[in-house]
Write an enzyme that holds these catalytic residues in place. Structure first.
Site, PDB file in Angstrom:
ATOM      1  CE  LYS A 189      -4.045  -1.946   0.224  1.00  0.00           C
ATOM      2  NZ  LYS A 189      -4.901  -2.013  -0.937  1.00  0.00           N
ATOM      3  CE  LYS A 242      -5.629 -13.566  -6.857  1.00  0.00           C
ATOM      4  NZ  LYS A 242      -5.691 -13.812  -5.439  1.00  0.00           N
ATOM      5  CE  LYS A 278     -14.492  -6.105  -7.034  1.00  0.00           C
ATOM      6  NZ  LYS A 278     -14.327  -7.381  -6.302  1.00  0.00           N
TER       7      LYS A 278
END
Ligand code: TRP
Length: 331
Positions: free
Chosen positions: A111, A194, A197
């Site tokens: 992050k 994989k 979205k």
């Protein structure tokens, strides 16, 4: 019987990858274990979602889990923010979580790299909140993917520290629930990686996806120019299509296209058409149940009320032991 906890951040619709990677297993686990499945809405606040979309997404996850077959009588389904004992335990655990170890956490470091403009304390202490989610029910098993293993390890560290510091055995050390061979990773439609979205539009097929859109996405899935030698090894993109085919299609279908690939007579257009129809056949009943459930607000409320009561009863008991151990006692 194990006590199992799993949370899902409300960030949108569930896709086939979520279904086969998690939800399908939850449905099996609820038959044999004491399961707590919740919507991790506090966790999603780290990215400051719009209030309206947060609310909608919570409802979406609930309806979709229920539509897939989670049974509120067999497991405990709730929303994290409905359980005040969770933030209470989070606060307590924060006192034994060290800045250094939180900064070393891989998801936090990622992050820091990707989201420079909003590195808040909630992100830093995300694993502490997750630990609170897990141990508030004294869970001993957590079905997690690779990316969550470190959080679980940190949970064990907090547990050990708490038990040591107060000389108690309040919490068990939770470990990963291993599905063994049952864990299926669904690849995306973009040829690699994989299903997810965040990997781009068209890569994931959602459980509530419309037929037309499923056909469009599948037809656009990445392939190559086709095999030129018999029994040639499949490139990753083609393997991925077969992986999904194996999950949603009949054995004969898989065999048919495998043979066609091996003798170089395969037509990817036909393969994709068949795959799209089989995905549609698989998702349609689920989609219909999801629609039915999400349209009945009263029923959803009833389900949540039951789940909240069960979750709070369990959490309250833990917190009373925790407070006792710490020395927070009513005069
Ligand atoms: N961090 C998890 C994720 O991103 C979600 C989560 C929150 C969770 N609390 C949890 C998972 C407790 C398992 C147990 O997927």
């Amino acid at each position: 019987m194990e006590t199992i906890v799993s949370g899902t951040r409300p960030t949108g619709n569930l896709h086939l990858g979520n279904y086969f990677g998690a939800v399908k297993n939850f449905i099996r686990l609820q038959e044999e274990h004491n399961c707590f499945f919740f919507v991790a809405d506090y966790h999603s606040l780290t990215t400051h979602p719009k209030p309206g979309s947060l609310h909608e997404n919570v409802k979406t996850i609930l309806s979709e889990y229920l539509g897939c077959g989670l049974d509120p009588e067999k497991c405990t389904i709730y929303v994290q923010s409905d359980i005040p004992e969770i933030p209470e335990l989070y606060l307590i655990l924060n006192m034994m979580a060290y800045k250094g170890e939180l900064e070393r956490c891989n998801t936090f470091k990622e992050k820091v790299r990707k989201q420079k403009e909003n590195i808040n304390a909630g992100l830093l202490t995300y694993p502490v909140l997750q630990a609170a989610d897990i141990i508030v029910h004294k869970a001993n098993k957590v079905p997690v993917g690779k990316d969550q293993e470190q959080h679980l390890e940190m949970t064990r560290d907090f547990v050990k520290r708490f038990n040591n510091l107060y000389g108690v055995e309040v919490f068990p050390e939770p470990t990963a629930y291993n599905y063994g061979d049952d864990l299926i990773k669904i690849p995306g439609l973009d040829g690699s990686g994989k299903m997810g979205k965040s990997e781009g539009e068209g890569n994931a097929i959602f459980l509530v996806e419309e037929e037309k859109s499923i056909r469009k996405k599948v037809m656009r899935a990445v392939t190559d120019s086709g095999p030129t030698e018999s029994n040639q090894e499949m490139p990753e993109a083609i393997q991925n299509i077969f992986t999904i085919l194996k999950i949603v299609s009949k054995q004969e279908t898989v065999q048919h296209f495998t043979d066609a690939y091996n003798n170089c007579s395969i037509r990817y257009g036909e393969l994709k058409q068949q795959l799209a129809e089989d995905i549609i056949a698989f998702t349609t009943p689920i989609k219909e149940r999801i629609k039915e459930i999400s349209s009945d607000e009263e029923n959803l409320k009833k389900i949540l009320k039951l789940g909240t009561e069960k979750a709070r009863a369990s959490a309250r008991e833990t917190l009373s032991e925790v407070r006792q151990a710490i020395g927070i006692r009513t005069l």
